[in-house]
Design a protein around this motif. Structure first.
Motif, PDB file in Angstrom:
ATOM      1  N   UNK A 196       0.839  -1.209   0.000  1.00 40.75           N
ATOM      2  CA  UNK A 196       0.000   0.000   0.000  1.00 40.75           C
ATOM      3  C   UNK A 196       0.870   1.255   0.000  1.00 40.75           C
ATOM      4  N   UNK A 197       1.943   1.215   0.774  1.00 44.20           N
ATOM      5  CA  UNK A 197       2.803   2.392   0.892  1.00 44.20           C
ATOM      6  C   UNK A 197       3.552   2.690  -0.399  1.00 44.20           C
ATOM      7  N   UNK A 198       3.807   1.651  -1.173  1.00 43.24           N
ATOM      8  CA  UNK A 198       4.534   1.825  -2.432  1.00 43.24           C
ATOM      9  C   UNK A 198       3.613   2.115  -3.606  1.00 43.24           C
ATOM     10  N   UNK A 199       2.297   2.067  -3.371  1.00 42.44           N
ATOM     11  CA  UNK A 199       1.349   2.218  -4.467  1.00 42.44           C
ATOM     12  C   UNK A 199       1.498   3.581  -5.139  1.00 42.44           C
ATOM     13  N   UNK A 200       1.606   3.550  -6.459  1.00 46.32           N
ATOM     14  CA  UNK A 200       1.804   4.775  -7.220  1.00 46.32           C
ATOM     15  C   UNK A 200       1.099   4.672  -8.561  1.00 46.32           C
ATOM     16  N   UNK A 201       0.398   5.745  -8.901  1.00 45.35           N
ATOM     17  CA  UNK A 201      -0.236   5.779 -10.211  1.00 45.35           C
ATOM     18  C   UNK A 201       0.771   5.649 -11.334  1.00 45.35           C
ATOM     19  N   UNK A 202       2.001   6.040 -11.057  1.00 42.67           N
ATOM     20  CA  UNK A 202       3.063   5.951 -12.068  1.00 42.67           C
ATOM     21  C   UNK A 202       3.285   4.499 -12.493  1.00 42.67           C
ATOM     22  N   UNK A 203       3.163   3.574 -11.544  1.00 43.85           N
ATOM     23  CA  UNK A 203       3.404   2.168 -11.850  1.00 43.85           C
ATOM     24  C   UNK A 203       2.244   1.543 -12.616  1.00 43.85           C
ATOM     25  N   UNK A 204       1.070   2.157 -12.534  1.00 42.59           N
ATOM     26  CA  UNK A 204      -0.117   1.566 -13.128  1.00 42.59           C
ATOM     27  C   UNK A 204      -0.557   2.267 -14.410  1.00 42.59           C
ATOM     28  N   UNK A 205      -0.035   3.466 -14.627  1.00 44.68           N
ATOM     29  CA  UNK A 205      -0.480   4.260 -15.775  1.00 44.68           C
ATOM     30  C   UNK A 205      -0.165   3.587 -17.105  1.00 44.68           C
ATOM     31  N   UNK A 206       0.869   2.762 -17.132  1.00 41.07           N
ATOM     32  CA  UNK A 206       1.265   2.131 -18.383  1.00 41.07           C
ATOM     33  C   UNK A 206       0.647   0.770 -18.617  1.00 41.07           C
ATOM     34  N   UNK A 207      -0.217   0.323 -17.704  1.00 41.63           N
ATOM     35  CA  UNK A 207      -0.842  -0.989 -17.877  1.00 41.63           C
ATOM     36  C   UNK A 207      -1.850  -0.890 -19.021  1.00 41.63           C
ATOM     37  N   UNK A 208      -1.572  -1.578 -20.084  1.00 40.50           N
ATOM     38  CA  UNK A 208      -2.388  -1.439 -21.281  1.00 40.50           C
ATOM     39  C   UNK A 208      -3.498  -2.460 -21.392  1.00 40.50           C
ATOM     40  N   UNK A 209      -4.012  -2.589 -22.592  1.00 46.03           N
ATOM     41  CA  UNK A 209      -5.106  -3.507 -22.856  1.00 46.03           C
ATOM     42  C   UNK A 209      -4.630  -4.952 -22.709  1.00 46.03           C
ATOM     43  N   UNK A 210      -5.498  -5.785 -22.195  1.00 48.90           N
ATOM     44  CA  UNK A 210      -5.192  -7.198 -21.967  1.00 48.90           C
ATOM     45  C   UNK A 210      -5.546  -7.990 -23.224  1.00 48.90           C
ATOM     46  N   UNK A 211      -4.602  -8.768 -23.690  1.00 49.17           N
ATOM     47  CA  UNK A 211      -4.776  -9.497 -24.946  1.00 49.17           C
ATOM     48  C   UNK A 211      -4.873 -11.005 -24.757  1.00 49.17           C
ATOM     49  N   UNK A 212      -5.026 -11.458 -23.521  1.00 52.07           N
ATOM     50  CA  UNK A 212      -5.227 -12.885 -23.269  1.00 52.07           C
ATOM     51  C   UNK A 212      -6.677 -13.086 -22.821  1.00 52.07           C
ATOM     52  N   UNK A 213      -7.262 -14.248 -23.098  1.00 50.04           N
ATOM     53  CA  UNK A 213      -8.649 -14.504 -22.673  1.00 50.04           C
ATOM     54  C   UNK A 213      -8.797 -14.278 -21.165  1.00 50.04           C
ATOM     55  N   UNK A 214      -9.807 -13.501 -20.782  1.00 51.31           N
ATOM     56  CA  UNK A 214      -9.895 -13.005 -19.406  1.00 51.31           C
ATOM     57  C   UNK A 214     -11.309 -13.102 -18.853  1.00 51.31           C
ATOM     58  N   UNK A 215     -11.394 -13.509 -17.594  1.00 52.75           N
ATOM     59  CA  UNK A 215     -12.635 -13.407 -16.829  1.00 52.75           C
ATOM     60  C   UNK A 215     -12.374 -12.535 -15.612  1.00 52.75           C
ATOM     61  N   UNK A 216     -13.251 -11.575 -15.400  1.00 57.57           N
ATOM     62  CA  UNK A 216     -13.170 -10.747 -14.196  1.00 57.57           C
ATOM     63  C   UNK A 216     -14.371 -11.057 -13.309  1.00 57.57           C
TER      64      UNK A 216
END
Length: 271
Positions: A196-216
């Motif tokens: 939690x303390x290390x959580x940064x939007x910088x680390x997540x901003x580059x997470x792109x579209x998922x291209x593998x079959x996915x269930x949420x």
């Protein structure tokens, strides 16, 4: 088994048929590999080989001292390093809570290492970011993070034999005490809170579209993630996608609804 990977030693709990297709399981806070215990028999019955990883901060041999060493991208790198050490080229991935967040990062950065993804409770980080920006109710749901990030979090969470932790996990009954006791191990809770303390939007901003079959998988009784954040995930998956909403279930899906989750995961895996 103990797996040396990325300069650390991780505890990986392996079970199921030795020739089974591999499934990597990534836990959340404040749990560990045991949160998947109730779904494992069904996965093994289906012929799958499971690898439940105690992630950094939880494995005694993987507790770096610096908060910066708990960035979500590093946890995703851990998963890759563990797969490499195990000689697994490609796996199905199931992640819950923080484990889901790791699995989104893993699937975006290393799609070649995943057959499929089953993410539980926590939506795609970009979709979640939009909900946090636009939905006051979602921001209110995340208010607890300020406490978890504070320097007094350990004292609050461990007071009175882990009363707050046990109350947090009340829906899973006696199993809550098991995790609260584990957090009393020296260094374990600090490592877990450092996520939690290390959580940064910088680390997540580059997470792109998922291209593998996915269930949420989302549950309508989850106090952490609201419906708008859950629905936003569809925008960020360009492969075959299924959204499963469980009714009357809270945040602790692998232990509150193990039968339902196992069947959803098996449907995604295709066995």
């Amino acid at each position: 088994m103990e797996i040396k990977a990325g300069g650390f030693t991780f505890d990986v709990h392996v079970a199921g048929p030795e020739d089974g297709v591999p499934v990597l399981l990534l836990h959340g806070f404040p749990q560990d590999h045991r949160e998947f215990d109730l779904i494992l028999p069904r996965l093994h019955e289906a012929g799958l080989r499971t690898y439940a990883l105690d992630q950094r901060g939880y494995s005694p041999g993987a507790r770096p001292a610096d908060v910066a060493d708990y960035a979500i991208t590093m946890a995703a790198d851990d998963a890759v390093a563990v797969l490499d050490a195990l000689g697994i080229e490609k796996a199905h991935v199931i992640g819950h809570d923080w484990g889901a967040q790791v699995s989104w990062v893993l699937a975006a950065a290393h799609p070649e290492r995943l057959h499929t993804l089953t993410a539980v409770s926590v939506p795609h980080p970009r979709g979640l970011a939009v909900a946090l920006r636009n939905q006051p109710s979602q921001r209110a749901r995340f208010a607890y993070m300020k406490i978890f990030q504070s320097p007094v979090a350990e004292r609050i969470l461990l007071a009175r034999d882990g009363a707050v932790l046990r109350r947090l996990m009340r829906p899973i009954g006696p199993r809550a005490a098991m995790y609260a006791r584990a957090m009393a191990e020296p260094g374990r809770l600090t490592g877990a809170l450092n996520w939690y303390r290390a959580l940064s939007g910088r680390h997540l901003a580059g997470v792109g579209s998922i291209t593998v079959p996915t269930t949420y998988v989302w549950s309508d009784g989850d106090p952490v993630v609201g419906r708008p954040a859950a629905l936003s995930t569809a925008t960020w998956v360009s492969a075959d996608y299924r959204f499963v909403a469980l009714r009357g279930i809270g945040h602790w899906v692998p232990e509150e609804a193990p039968k339902a989750l196992a069947e959803v995961a098996l449907a995604r895996i295709g066995v």
